[in-house]
Scaffold this active site. Structure first.
Site: not given
Ligand code: IVH
Length: 676
Positions: A34, A37-38, A83-84, A114, A116, A118, A137, A175, A227, A291, A315, A410, A413, A428, A433
């Site tokens: 570090d 680097y600094d 979205s998916l 991959e 997913k 969160d 998004r 993400e 991704y 995918k 999921k 309560c 209070c 309450c 309070c």
């Molecule tokens: S691919 C058209 N890969 O899941 C495909 N999405 O429910 C584009 N997410 O809006 C998404 N991990 O925010 C992809 N490894 C991953 C992901 C991922 C999380 C999220 C992403 C997307 C949402 C869809």
């Protein structure tokens, strides 16, 4: 040194520093200390100070450059961010794979699987290798420009590594997350400062990216995994399996964990491995994304309006754990609602530590018969507040504690509790309070309200207990001396607090409306009200009927707003806020992008009879937050709210693995969503 030599040294320094950033943040293989680097950073900063003409936005010294913004600009995504669709069980996985095989019968298909993540999906745009824009998004078509905030994330390169020629323009998606360890540290620090901890890493990441001041974002441990790209056919990669390493060569961080699969069996195997090891990933994942790897074949599978047919999210099941109830405590909220909360031996559930679980209300508690000392099953599903699912049989010979006795008065209070109409809650009724006052003041000072920096729970408790503050307006007449009389507040901290209080006085109508804590008005509806009424005077003069004309405002909410402004006490509070210098700006046209609601893209189904409201009322409430309500359950449904005598819809939800919410869980959750 002359300019020419300085330029050479600056280029070398930037290259070296970027190389170290890449090894440290992207590859996770640091190769210098570090301190070394600094020293390099310091040298670069000195050169840039001495030769300002050499400064450029993509210099590693320029991550936290921008001043706080007033709001975020909207940006349209060149290509919509899709979205998916979800699969919840093995059968649906098979159906997905079969469907794609039918669409592309003449090719051998392989898949990239991959985790997913969160977190929050974002888009980065690089032009000739330089980061020019970053956005959320949003609703998929239009998001918010958060470039200044994304620049502060160390794993986001400000310019791409040009070892491989970089494209003219690259639109890359990924993400933003906070890792498990960083999350625990962040929350520990917040607790020490008296600030409310974040419920989960996703909320923490979302809150951090929505900061108007990039300095604050920079102080949060955000990370990113990329991704996906727009126009993959223009890149030197033919498949997702080739894309990920290519992105990494350009300096973009990708998740090293993925697997190329050739059959459903392989996908299922990888999925199960991840379900087993979910806790050890180091970040939160709520499933896997499958995918079709080949970019050439994807268009043959095609797309629906919101999601591609060539990918699916499979999921993870909601996660449960067993732990012991230490105690049942009563929580008195801002509106006086008294809710029982189970205080638990801390336990890891679905990637986070849970030490409290909602018992929703006393009827629910009586039904489940939870007592101190019981072993219980707790469940966490996605973003939903953890709840006690059931009590386990005590071991043979072990005596249970006393049954829970609902309070008559309560706990704070002592005022006798009341029930309004046929509400399941006791409240309450005492507006004075101390518990209610504290919550109201904390809410007013909160991030989405007046955002008073440094005013956390511990300070608010002292201010109220010492009688220095009774309501939000009192904050604006606090003196240095009064603040210094509090525990843990020295002269410097007191000065800072006074400064942040007076800085917060310059606010927007939406923040003020949210801060006032009008029942049912979360920050989304506060935005809607600001846009429609534009001034507080106009809003206060609106009748219930006029309020109901506003899209997103149903009869309950209209009544709640009208009632709030009819109260003399509330009118007085507003008058005193104004007279003590609180000032809210009228919004200008371009300042108020209509963002997505907290429940945008979320689909609800209501079934069975609810005790506290009709299904129509419930539907209106979630629609006001952007949700869609439909009458039949499919795997696109996100939540099924289950009242009494629920029939086939419940069965179907369970078969599909859709999250179900009891009426009680729904009410608790609704308060949270409304507050978002
Ligand atoms: S691919 C058209 N890969 O899941 C495909 N999405 O429910 C584009 N997410 O809006 C998404 N991990 O925010 C992809 N490894 C991953 C992901 C991922 C999380 C999220 C992403 C997307 C949402 C869809």
């Amino acid at each position: 040194m002359d300019l020419q030599n300085a330029r050479r040294r600056v280029d070398t320094l930037r290259g070296t520093i970027e190389g170290h950033n890449y090894r440290y943040y992207v590859l996770d293989e640091p190769s210098i200390s570090d301190a070394e680097y600094d020293a390099l950073m310091r040298e670069l900063m000195e050169f840039e100070e001495q030769f300002p003409e050499l400064l450029s936005m993509d210099s590693p010294t320029q991550r936290v450059g921008a001043a706080p913004a007033k709001g975020f600009q909207s940006v349209a995504h060149e290509m919509p961010m899709l979205s998916l669709d979800n699969a919840f069980n093995h059968t649906e996985l098979v159906e997905f794979v079969e469907r794609v095989r039918r669409l592309i019968p003449d090719e051998e298909l392989f898949w990239v699987v991959e985790p997913k993540l969160d977190g929050l999906s974002v888009e980065l745009v690089y032009e000739r290798g330089i980061l020019v824009q970053g956005s959320t998004r949003g609703d998929g078509r239009v998001g918010e420009d958060i470039t200044s905030n994304l620049r502060t994330i160390r794993s986001v390169p400000l310019r791409l590594r040009s070892l491989k020629p970089v494209p003219e323009r690259l639109i890359v998606r990924g993400e933003v997350i906070i890792g498990a360890e960083a999350f625990e540290t962040l929350n520990r620090l917040r607790l020490e400062k008296g600030e409310a901890p974040f419920a989960n890493p996703r909320n923490a990441a979302a809150g951090s990216l929505r900061q108007l001041d990039p300095q604050v974002t920079a102080s949060r441990p955000l990370d990113i995994f990329l991704y996906d790209v727009s126009y993959p056919e223009t890149l030197p990669a033919a498949t997702q399996a080739e894309l990920l390493p290519l992105l990494q060569k350009w300096g973009l961080k990708t998740n090293p964990l993925f697997r190329v699969c050739f059959s459903v069996a392989e996908i299922q195997e990888f999925y199960e491995q991840l379900v087993q090891n979910r806790e050890t990933l180091g970040y939160e994942a709520d499933g896997v994304v499958i995918k079709l790897s080949s970019f050439e074949l994807r268009p043959r599978a095609g797309e629906k309006s919101r999601s591609p047919r060539w990918a699916i999210a499979y999921k993870f099941p909601p996660s449960e754990a067993v732990t012991t109830v230490r105690n049942i405590e009563l929580n008195v909220g801002r509106t006086g609602v008294v809710t029982p909360v189970a205080v638990l031996e801390p336990v890891r559930v679905g990637g986070v530590t849970v030490s409290n679980a909602s018992l929703h209300n006393e009827e629910e508690l009586k039904r489940k018969d939870v007592r101190a000392g019981d072993r219980v099953v707790v469940r966490r599903a996605g973003d939903v507040i953890p709840e006690v699912v059931m009590v386990l049989q005590p071991e043979h010979g072990v005596e249970r504690g006393e049954p829970y006795l609902p309070p008559e008065s309560c706990p704070v209070c002592g005022t006798t509790l009341v029930r309004l109409g046929d509400e399941v809650y006791r409240r309450c009724p005492n507006p004075g309070c101390p518990a209610r006052r504290k919550e109201a003041i904390l809410h007013f000072a909160g991030r989405d309200a007046l955002d008073i920096d440094g005013l956390g729970r511990k300070l608010v408790e002292q201010l109220v207990d010492k009688g220095l503050v009774h309501d939000p307006a009192d904050l604006f007449s606090l003196t240095q001396e009064q603040l210094e009389s509090l525990d843990l507040v020295g002269p410097k901290k007191a000065r800072n607090l006074l400064e942040s209080i007076s800085a917060s006085a310059f606010t927007s109508l939406a923040r003020l409306l949210f801060g006032l804590g009008i029942p049912h008005v979360g920050h989304y509806l506060a935005d809607v009200l600001q846009r429609e009424a534009r001034t507080l005077e106009r809003l206060m003069a609106m009748s219930r009927d006029e309020l109901e004309q506003i899209v997103g405002i149903g009869p309950e909410v209209a009544q709640s707003i009208a009632q709030f402004f009819a109260s003399l006490e509330n009118r007085d509070l507003i008058r005193r806020l104004e007279s003590r210098g609180v000032h809210w700006e009228e919004p200008s046209e371009d300042q108020i992008p209509q963002g997505p609601g907290p429940l945008t893209d979320t689909r609800f189904v209501f079934t069975g009879t609810m005790k506290s409201m009709t299904r129509d009322e419930a539907a209106r409430l979630v629609k006001a937050l952007g949700a869609e309500v439909s009458s039949s359950v499919s795997k696109k449904t996100n939540y099924v709210v289950v009242g009494e005598k629920a029939g086939s819809k419940l069965t179907k939800a369970e078969a599909l693995g859709v999250t179900t919410l009891s009426e009680e869980a729904f009410q608790t959750q609704l308060i949270m969503w409304q507050g978002e």
